[in-house]
Design a protein around this motif. Structure first.
Motif, short mmCIF file in Angstrom:
data_model
loop_
_atom_site.label_atom_id
_atom_site.label_comp_id
_atom_site.label_asym_id
_atom_site.label_seq_id
_atom_site.Cartn_x
_atom_site.Cartn_y
_atom_site.Cartn_z
N VAL A 60 0.86 -1.19 0.00
CA VAL A 60 0.00 0.00 0.00
C VAL A 60 0.90 1.24 0.00
N PHE A 61 0.76 2.08 -1.04
CA PHE A 61 1.60 3.27 -1.15
C PHE A 61 0.83 4.56 -0.95
N GLY A 62 -0.50 4.52 -0.90
CA GLY A 62 -1.28 5.75 -0.74
C GLY A 62 -2.70 5.45 -0.30
N ARG A 63 -3.39 6.54 0.11
CA ARG A 63 -4.79 6.39 0.52
C ARG A 63 -5.63 7.47 -0.14
N ASP A 64 -6.89 7.16 -0.34
CA ASP A 64 -7.84 8.06 -0.99
C ASP A 64 -8.24 9.16 -0.01
N THR A 65 -8.24 10.41 -0.47
CA THR A 65 -8.57 11.54 0.40
C THR A 65 -9.08 12.70 -0.44
N LEU A 66 -9.55 13.73 0.24
CA LEU A 66 -9.92 14.99 -0.40
C LEU A 66 -8.92 16.05 0.04
#
Length: 83
Positions: A60-66
Motif C-alpha cells: 500500500v503506497f497511498g490512501r484516498d482523500t480529499l
C-alpha cells in the motif's frame, strides 16, 4: 482554501513503487518538491488495479482523500519515487 489550478502543469513525471520498481502513474506535477499527493484529475496514465496498491508487490503506497475539495491520493512517505 483555493482549489488546485484547473490547467494541468506542463511537467510530467513517472511514479514508481520504491519496493519493487513497478511503474504506477504518469502524473502532471506542479512545483519542484517531493511527491506528497497526486490529484486524480492530473493522472494521465494509471497502471494500478486498486487505488493506492502496487500491482506487482501488493504494498500500500497511498490512501484516498480529499485535498482542498478535490479527490486525491495521499502518498505514504518513502513508498514511491519519481523520475
Amino acid at each position: 482554501m483555493a482549489k488546485p489550478n484547473s490547467k494541468a502543469p506542463a511537467k510530467s513525471v513517472d511514479v514508481f513503487c520504491s519496493k519493487c520498481g513497478a511503474k504506477l502513474y504518469r502524473y502532471k506535477k506542479g512545483g519542484k518538491g517531493a511527491l506528497v499527493k497526486c490529484f486524480k484529475e492530473r493522472i494521465t496514465e494509471d497502471y494500478t488495479n486498486d487505488l493506492g496498491v502496487c500491482p506487482d508487490c501488493d504494498s500500500v503506497f497511498g490512501r484516498d482523500t480529499l485535498v482542498r475539495g478535490t479527490p486525491a491520493i495521499k502518498m505514504v512517505g518513502g513508498k514511491v519515487r519519481m523520475k
